[in-house]
Design a protein around this motif. Structure first.
Motif, PDB file in Angstrom:
ATOM      1  N   LEU A 938       0.833  -1.204   0.000  1.00 31.85           N
ATOM      2  CA  LEU A 938       0.000   0.000   0.000  1.00 31.85           C
ATOM      3  C   LEU A 938       0.866   1.251   0.000  1.00 31.85           C
ATOM      4  O   LEU A 938       0.522   2.249  -0.650  1.00 31.85           O
ATOM      5  CB  LEU A 938      -0.922  -0.001   1.212  1.00 31.85           C
ATOM      6  CG  LEU A 938      -2.064  -1.021   1.162  1.00 31.85           C
ATOM      7  CD1 LEU A 938      -2.789  -1.069   2.493  1.00 31.85           C
ATOM      8  CD2 LEU A 938      -3.029  -0.679   0.047  1.00 31.85           C
ATOM      9  N   VAL A 939       1.987   1.218   0.722  1.00 33.07           N
ATOM     10  CA  VAL A 939       2.907   2.353   0.709  1.00 33.07           C
ATOM     11  C   VAL A 939       3.376   2.627  -0.713  1.00 33.07           C
ATOM     12  O   VAL A 939       3.365   3.773  -1.198  1.00 33.07           O
ATOM     13  CB  VAL A 939       4.104   2.067   1.647  1.00 33.07           C
ATOM     14  CG1 VAL A 939       5.216   3.084   1.392  1.00 33.07           C
ATOM     15  CG2 VAL A 939       3.667   2.123   3.099  1.00 33.07           C
ATOM     16  N   TYR A 940       3.790   1.589  -1.421  1.00 35.47           N
ATOM     17  CA  TYR A 940       4.291   1.742  -2.794  1.00 35.47           C
ATOM     18  C   TYR A 940       3.190   2.310  -3.703  1.00 35.47           C
ATOM     19  O   TYR A 940       3.426   3.222  -4.501  1.00 35.47           O
ATOM     20  CB  TYR A 940       4.772   0.400  -3.323  1.00 35.47           C
ATOM     21  CG  TYR A 940       5.394   0.472  -4.698  1.00 35.47           C
ATOM     22  CD1 TYR A 940       6.745   0.777  -4.861  1.00 35.47           C
ATOM     23  CD2 TYR A 940       4.633   0.251  -5.846  1.00 35.47           C
ATOM     24  CE1 TYR A 940       7.312   0.859  -6.110  1.00 35.47           C
ATOM     25  CE2 TYR A 940       5.189   0.327  -7.097  1.00 35.47           C
ATOM     26  CZ  TYR A 940       6.536   0.641  -7.221  1.00 35.47           C
ATOM     27  OH  TYR A 940       7.092   0.715  -8.476  1.00 35.47           O
ATOM     28  N   SER A 941       1.976   1.778  -3.568  1.00 42.53           N
ATOM     29  CA  SER A 941       0.876   2.227  -4.419  1.00 42.53           C
ATOM     30  C   SER A 941       0.537   3.691  -4.154  1.00 42.53           C
ATOM     31  O   SER A 941       0.335   4.472  -5.089  1.00 42.53           O
ATOM     32  CB  SER A 941      -0.349   1.347  -4.189  1.00 42.53           C
ATOM     33  OG  SER A 941      -1.449   1.812  -4.936  1.00 42.53           O
ATOM     34  N   ILE A 942       0.492   4.061  -2.883  1.00 46.70           N
ATOM     35  CA  ILE A 942       0.133   5.448  -2.554  1.00 46.70           C
ATOM     36  C   ILE A 942       1.206   6.415  -3.033  1.00 46.70           C
ATOM     37  O   ILE A 942       0.903   7.474  -3.602  1.00 46.70           O
ATOM     38  CB  ILE A 942      -0.085   5.581  -1.030  1.00 46.70           C
ATOM     39  CG1 ILE A 942      -1.332   4.794  -0.608  1.00 46.70           C
ATOM     40  CG2 ILE A 942      -0.223   7.045  -0.621  1.00 46.70           C
ATOM     41  CD1 ILE A 942      -1.512   4.687   0.893  1.00 46.70           C
ATOM     42  N   ILE A 943       2.470   6.077  -2.807  1.00 43.13           N
ATOM     43  CA  ILE A 943       3.552   6.958  -3.254  1.00 43.13           C
ATOM     44  C   ILE A 943       3.562   7.080  -4.772  1.00 43.13           C
ATOM     45  O   ILE A 943       3.770   8.170  -5.329  1.00 43.13           O
ATOM     46  CB  ILE A 943       4.910   6.433  -2.733  1.00 43.13           C
ATOM     47  CG1 ILE A 943       4.954   6.502  -1.206  1.00 43.13           C
ATOM     48  CG2 ILE A 943       6.059   7.235  -3.323  1.00 43.13           C
ATOM     49  CD1 ILE A 943       4.763   7.891  -0.642  1.00 43.13           C
ATOM     50  N   GLU A 944       3.309   5.995  -5.491  1.00 44.70           N
ATOM     51  CA  GLU A 944       3.259   6.052  -6.960  1.00 44.70           C
ATOM     52  C   GLU A 944       2.107   6.928  -7.415  1.00 44.70           C
ATOM     53  O   GLU A 944       2.241   7.696  -8.374  1.00 44.70           O
ATOM     54  CB  GLU A 944       3.118   4.648  -7.542  1.00 44.70           C
ATOM     55  CG  GLU A 944       3.249   4.607  -9.065  1.00 44.70           C
ATOM     56  CD  GLU A 944       3.060   3.202  -9.620  1.00 44.70           C
ATOM     57  OE1 GLU A 944       2.063   2.559  -9.248  1.00 44.70           O
ATOM     58  OE2 GLU A 944       3.896   2.759 -10.416  1.00 44.70           O
ATOM     59  N   ASP A 945       0.959   6.823  -6.726  1.00 46.13           N
ATOM     60  CA  ASP A 945      -0.180   7.677  -7.078  1.00 46.13           C
ATOM     61  C   ASP A 945       0.149   9.144  -6.876  1.00 46.13           C
ATOM     62  O   ASP A 945      -0.437  10.018  -7.537  1.00 46.13           O
ATOM     63  CB  ASP A 945      -1.399   7.302  -6.233  1.00 46.13           C
ATOM     64  CG  ASP A 945      -1.967   5.949  -6.627  1.00 46.13           C
ATOM     65  OD1 ASP A 945      -1.570   5.440  -7.692  1.00 46.13           O
ATOM     66  OD2 ASP A 945      -2.795   5.414  -5.865  1.00 46.13           O
ATOM     67  N   HIS A 946       1.051   9.442  -5.962  1.00 41.43           N
ATOM     68  CA  HIS A 946       1.448  10.825  -5.706  1.00 41.43           C
ATOM     69  C   HIS A 946       2.617  11.259  -6.584  1.00 41.43           C
ATOM     70  O   HIS A 946       3.241  12.286  -6.318  1.00 41.43           O
ATOM     71  CB  HIS A 946       1.833  10.995  -4.218  1.00 41.43           C
ATOM     72  CG  HIS A 946       0.643  11.083  -3.306  1.00 41.43           C
ATOM     73  ND1 HIS A 946      -0.168  10.001  -3.029  1.00 41.43           N
ATOM     74  CD2 HIS A 946       0.101  12.136  -2.609  1.00 41.43           C
ATOM     75  CE1 HIS A 946      -1.136  10.373  -2.196  1.00 41.43           C
ATOM     76  NE2 HIS A 946      -1.003  11.665  -1.932  1.00 41.43           N
ATOM     77  N   ARG A 947       2.885  10.482  -7.641  1.00 41.14           N
ATOM     78  CA  ARG A 947       3.975  10.763  -8.576  1.00 41.14           C
ATOM     79  C   ARG A 947       5.321  10.827  -7.845  1.00 41.14           C
ATOM     80  O   ARG A 947       6.177  11.661  -8.146  1.00 41.14           O
ATOM     81  CB  ARG A 947       3.729  12.071  -9.335  1.00 41.14           C
ATOM     82  CG  ARG A 947       2.511  12.043 -10.239  1.00 41.14           C
ATOM     83  CD  ARG A 947       2.301  13.374 -10.941  1.00 41.14           C
ATOM     84  NE  ARG A 947       1.170  13.314 -11.853  1.00 41.14           N
ATOM     85  CZ  ARG A 947      -0.100  13.471 -11.497  1.00 41.14           C
ATOM     86  NH1 ARG A 947      -0.388  13.702 -10.229  1.00 41.14           N
ATOM     87  NH2 ARG A 947      -1.070  13.397 -12.393  1.00 41.14           N
ATOM     88  N   GLY A 948       5.460   9.931  -6.910  1.00 45.11           N
ATOM     89  CA  GLY A 948       6.709   9.863  -6.152  1.00 45.11           C
ATOM     90  C   GLY A 948       7.365   8.523  -6.307  1.00 45.11           C
ATOM     91  O   GLY A 948       6.919   7.651  -7.076  1.00 45.11           O
ATOM     92  N   THR A 949       8.461   8.329  -5.577  1.00 43.70           N
ATOM     93  CA  THR A 949       9.192   7.059  -5.602  1.00 43.70           C
ATOM     94  C   THR A 949       9.511   6.656  -4.168  1.00 43.70           C
ATOM     95  O   THR A 949       9.616   7.496  -3.262  1.00 43.70           O
ATOM     96  CB  THR A 949      10.498   7.188  -6.393  1.00 43.70           C
ATOM     97  OG1 THR A 949      11.346   8.167  -5.759  1.00 43.70           O
ATOM     98  CG2 THR A 949      10.244   7.593  -7.838  1.00 43.70           C
ATOM     99  N   VAL A 950       9.649   5.356  -3.969  1.00 42.94           N
ATOM    100  CA  VAL A 950      10.047   4.826  -2.662  1.00 42.94           C
ATOM    101  C   VAL A 950      10.996   3.659  -2.901  1.00 42.94           C
ATOM    102  O   VAL A 950      10.791   2.853  -3.811  1.00 42.94           O
ATOM    103  CB  VAL A 950       8.803   4.383  -1.847  1.00 42.94           C
ATOM    104  CG1 VAL A 950       7.996   3.328  -2.573  1.00 42.94           C
ATOM    105  CG2 VAL A 950       9.232   3.876  -0.469  1.00 42.94           C
ATOM    106  N   ARG A 951      12.031   3.615  -2.104  1.00 47.39           N
ATOM    107  CA  ARG A 951      12.986   2.516  -2.195  1.00 47.39           C
ATOM    108  C   ARG A 951      13.480   2.184  -0.794  1.00 47.39           C
ATOM    109  O   ARG A 951      13.311   2.948   0.147  1.00 47.39           O
ATOM    110  CB  ARG A 951      14.158   2.891  -3.100  1.00 47.39           C
ATOM    111  CG  ARG A 951      15.084   3.937  -2.544  1.00 47.39           C
ATOM    112  CD  ARG A 951      16.243   4.202  -3.507  1.00 47.39           C
ATOM    113  NE  ARG A 951      17.267   5.056  -2.918  1.00 47.39           N
ATOM    114  CZ  ARG A 951      17.269   6.362  -2.927  1.00 47.39           C
ATOM    115  NH1 ARG A 951      16.259   6.992  -3.535  1.00 47.39           N
ATOM    116  NH2 ARG A 951      18.247   7.062  -2.352  1.00 47.39           N
TER     117      ARG A 951
END
Length: 979
Positions: A938-951
């Motif tokens: 869910l973290v990955y999906s939400i960050i992607e929806d916000h046009r962001g990245t997470v690693r």
């Protein structure tokens, strides 16, 4: 039996009136269409080739040149035996582009008015001997039957009669683009009458002179020289030139071109004609020797050219059959040839020289001009008859025209088989070849006192030979014509327009139109542009006719449809005004806009490929199968795929796109994204012109319901100068169901978190409740007013504390529902602090140390509740992996237009085997019962929806610790000013 001139002219008038009645009944629909369009009607209509030359001249030619007369019948039979190779491509061109004559075909192929004008002039001059021969044949046949001393006045009356009926047959309509079904049936009837009469004359000779086949055999045995005189002339070697001349004339002569292509009512009838017409001419060819031998055996009192009449005269009856056969052959050829020549002259001589005027009725002017031209052409034929006809035989006049027809062979070969041929080569070749024909054949016949001695000696002829060695003149003129055409075409450049037309004309080629930009944006623009040259009424009628042909509506605005409308208008106007005038008129009033690159019209090409599918073989068929497989794969993809050309025009719209948008592909192909219905037009146009190549989650309201889409864009770069000029591919995926599922999963994750927080919440609420109870008990005792006010304030404060705890928990539990995404400023420090406060309600995390080092003034763009979920999940996972005394640190710092947030712990780290799949659903390193494996997904999906990245980075220090790095776009007001 003696005949009077009035009787024979009356027979001619009655015969022509009968043919006109046949045509009139046909056009009134009294004859069933299945009969009118029957292949047999087409085959017999092609019998117009058998003019008076076939009835009279072939017998005279057999007398003088033996079996060489067969070349006349073998030539046309050979053409139609090869109809699928030679005639089908011409029929395709004439039908597709409304080309009514050879001049139209040359003007279209070589993109030159001069090509059409030269072809018309040379065709008119070249046909004059053959036309005059028809007049001569009818006039002299009447002279023979009546004993009239001067046939000239008879010829004049016959020309007037033919002029009247030619106008009635074919000049009652303004344009040759309308099929004259009545004319076709009338000419077929004429051919049937001609065949029956000619066979009748042969049977009269066979049974009236020889008493049957046996008698003929006995006579030939008694006169062996009769067979020898037929074989002897074959040794002089002129038969090959004859066959070639008659072969070509069957295609290029105006009356044959008109009946085979312009008036073709059933294109499939060419197959029947490939065997039916040779059979027809075989019957006629068998009659020629019988008529010749019967005339010789009975000492027919006529010259060899009129042995067909002589057989009847020598036997006391049947001469009228010969006259009727000759009349049918001459009148049919004259009517059709003058109609065809008048159309050529109108389109290529008159109209180019006289600009169109919108002030007059265009159709009426064209109609009367054509009638005048019919009369003028017949007047020229009569003048040539008076000038050269009486002194020369029908054979000589006919051969003169057949040799002239040879001069069009190189240009026709270039049209169908040699795309490198150009207009310069055509002009040079025609000029030289026609000059040789004029100087070597026409002028010596017309003006015997004038001879071009040097030229004649150069090509191997002696002066005063004239038609005696016509075959040498034919070979010389054709050879020079073809050689000069090839050389000049090779050494001179070919224009772009010629190359485009050559591609369209080449045999087995696919028309490859280009997506050029039109200035006109609507059908009304077409009418307005054409109103100046054609007049508003005519322009409206022509545009409406083209729309009906294409089955398009008047409200059409798609670029693809408007290009098709322009092409159809040019095609229709070609039938009305000729290709040269039509092309120039469209270029002047509805031009294509100049542009650097050019893209082929893929939609049109694929349509033509489907039409040609059954004709492909070998490698071409395999490539087409591969193309169909790839296209079907694209059509069946479960995601919407939209292909755009380099000019932004839609060239592909698969079935998933149809289902997703509710818009049929037929309504989108050739349009532009901005023209699509709301809300799709605005959405797709904005995305295709934007800088982003991926929009993972775009909300759209369709029919009052929210939908979420994932948009992808890919640029297509041209791999080479000869390839497509590039474009874009848009991929649309409906992720509404996925979004709902994710929201439910997020909600479930929140409920699980709330369950873990429940005990802590109860403890947190219990403290203020106990305090409120104590304060309430104190108020029951005796206390002064100040103590009461202080106790009340403390009770209110404890109540607010309970309210804050409950609101925080309730807000967190409700933030996972499917709702509109809020895109606004989110304060990072406040959001992280709220997440820490929630986690501290959990008894397991109450002693955990959290350090919020985010600056208080940094904001990102996003949804505060969804970002709160991100930090709760990350901080909760970090707390589960760390000891209480080890701090969990949250930092943020600005990088250009983005903020980088790190969540760092000093726990046991992430196992190496889970690191690459950490953000996938149901992946967890926690023991069973401690986690669902959905939090990081869910973290990955939400960050992607916000046009962001997470690693994730783990380990970070001595084999321990984990750091999550998030990058999000900074809120606009928080971004640093541009340098």
């Amino acid at each position: 039996m003696a005949y009077s001139v009035s009787e024979l002219i009356l027979i001619a008038g009655g015969y022509l009136l009968f043919l006109f009645l046949v045509a009139w009944i046909t056009e009134k629909g009294r004859i069933p269409a299945r009969l009118v369009r029957h292949p047999a009607v087409f085959v017999f209509s092609l019998g117009v080739y058998a003019s008076a030359w076939a009835i009279y001249g072939s017998v005279g030619y057999a007398h003088d040149y033996g079996y060489n007369f067969l070349a006349y019948f073998l030539g046309i039979s050979g053409v139609f035996l090869l109809a699928p190779i030679l005639l089908a491509p011409i029929l395709r061109l004439t039908t597709t582009y409304q080309l009514a004559s050879l001049a139209d075909l040359f003007a279209f192929r070589y993109r030159s008015r001069l090509a059409g004008a030269l072809t018309t002039l040379m065709m008119v001059v070249g046909m004059l001997p053959l036309l005059s021969m028809q007049i001569k044949a009818v006039a002299e046949s009447i002279q023979i039957l009546t004993g009239e001393p001067d046939p000239a006045w008879v010829a004049l009356w016959f020309c007037l009669l033919i002029t009247l009926f030619a106008i009635l047959f074919g000049a009652r309509h303004a344009t040759a683009r309308e099929r004259h079904e009545g004319l076709v049936v009338a000419i077929a009837t004429e051919s049937l009458i001609k065949l029956v009469a000619f066979v009748g004359v042969a049977l009269i000779g066979l049974f009236g002179v020889f008493d049957g086949p046996g008698g003929l055999g006995q006579w030939l045995d008694a006169h062996p020289e009769m067979l020898a005189r037929l074989y002897g002339p074959l040794q002089n070697g002129s038969w090959h030139s004859l066959i070639m001349a008659f072969f070509v004339s069957a295609v290029v002569m105006p009356h044959m071109f008109h009946m085979a292509f312009t008036e073709n009512l059933n294109p499939r009838a060419l197959v029947s004609a490939s065997w039916g017409l040779p059979l027809l001419f075989l019957v006629m060819a068998l009659c020629v020797p019988m008529i010749l031998w019967a005339a010789l055996a009975s000492n027919a009192p006529t010259s060899p050219d009129y042995f067909t009449l002589g057989v009847g005269l020598a036997n006391g009856g049947g001469a009228v059959l010969g006259y009727l056969a000759g009349l049918a052959g001459a009148s049919g050829m004259l009517i059709v040839a003058t109609l065809a020549l008048s159309g050529m002259s109108l389109n290529h001589l008159v109209l180019p020289a006289s600009p169109l005027s919108s002030a007059h009725d265009l159709y009426r002017n064209l109609l009367w001009t054509r009638r005048v031209l019919i009369a003028a052409i017949l007047a020229l034929a009569y003048g040539f008859y008076r000038l050269a006809g009486p002194g020369h035989s029908a054979v000589e006049l006919g051969v003169l025209s057949f040799v002239a027809a040879l001069q069009f062979v190189p240009g026709l070969i270039g049209t169908l088989f040699w795309p490198s041929g150009n207009r310069n080569g055509l002009f040079a070749g025609l000029a030289v070849g026609f000059a040789v024909w004029l100087l070597a054949l026409l002028i010596p016949i017309t003006f015997p006192q004038w001879q071009a001695g040097a030229l004649l000696e150069w090509i191997g002829l002696r002066e005063r030979q004239g038609m005696a060695h016509w075959n040498q003149a034919a070979i010389a003129s054709l050879s020079l014509n073809g050689l000069i055409y090839a050389i000049v075409s090779i050494i001179t450049p070919t224009s772009r327009a010629e190359r485009t037309a050559a591609e369209a004309c080449a045999v087995d080629s696919l028309r490859r139109p280009y997506r050029w930009d039109l200035g006109a944006r609507s059908v009304d623009d077409f009418v307005g542009a054409l109103s100046s040259p054609l007049g508003p009424v005519t322009a409206g009628r022509e545009v409406d006719m083209a729309l009906r042909d294409l089955r398009l509506g008047r409200e059409e605005t798609r670029p693809y449809a408007l290009r098709r409308l322009r092409d159809q208008l040019e095609t229709n106007l070609s039938g009305l005004l000729g290709p040269s005038v039509a092309h120039q008129l469209m270029d002047d009033n509805l031009p294509y806009r100049p542009q650097e690159g050019e893209s082929e019209d893929i939609r049109f090409i694929e349509t033509r490929l489907e039409q040609y599918r059954d004709k492909l073989s070998g490698l071409a068929a395999e490539l087409d199968s591969l193309r169909r497989f790839h296209r079907q794969t694209l059509l069946e993809l479960p995601m919407g795929v939209i292909s755009l050309g380099a000019d932004g025009e839609i060239i592909g719209w698969n079935r998933a796109a149809e289902a997703l948008t509710g818009i049929d592909a037929e309504d989108t192909i050739g349009s532009r994204l901005g023209h699509l219905p709301t809300p799709w037009g605005e959405l797709l146009a904005e995305f295709s012109h934007g800088a982003a190549e991926h929009d993972p989650q775009r909300q759209l309201e369709v029919d009052g319901q929210p939908r979420w889409l994932s948009l992808h864009r890919s640029l297509i770069h041209s791999p080479g100068p000869t390839e497509q000029a590039g474009g874009q591919v848009l991929v649309i995926e409906d992720i509404t169901d996925l979004r709902q599922m994710e929201s439910h999963l997020a909600h479930n994750e929140r409920l699980a978190s709330i369950g873990r927080l429940a005990a802590g919440v109860a403890h947190e609420i219990g403290n203020p409740v106990t305090a409120i109870a104590c304060l309430a008990q104190n108020l029951d005792g005796h206390c002064d007013e100040d103590e009461q006010r202080l106790g009340a304030r403390q009770i209110v404060e404890q109540t607010r504390r309970i309210t804050r705890i409950v609101e925080s928990l309730v807000t967190f539990s409700h933030s996972g529902g499917v709702r509109d995404t809020i895109q606004g400023p989110v304060n990072l420090s406040a959001t992280v602090a709220e997440a820490i406060a929630l986690l501290l309600l959990d008894p397991d995390h109450r002693q955990q140390r959290f350090d919020n080092l985010c600056p208080a003034d940094q904001e990102v763009t996003g949804d505060p509740q969804r970002l709160l979920q991100v930090f709760v999940n990350l901080l909760g996972n970090a707390a589960d992996a760390s000891r209480d005394d080890l701090p969990i640190v949250v930092r943020s710092e600005r990088h250009d237009q983005r903020l980088r947030i790190t969540v760092e712990d000093q726990g046991h780290g992430v196992p190496a085997e889970l690191r690459d799949a950490l953000f996938e659903p149901f992946v967890t390193s926690k023991p069973p019962g401690r986690g669902t494996g959905l939090g990081l997904a869910l973290v990955y999906s939400i960050i992607e929806d916000h046009r962001g990245t997470v690693r994730v980075e783990s380990p970070i220090d001595d084999g321990r610790g984990t750091r999550f790095v998030i990058e999000l776009p900074a809120f606009a007001n928080d971004r640093p000013p541009a340098a």
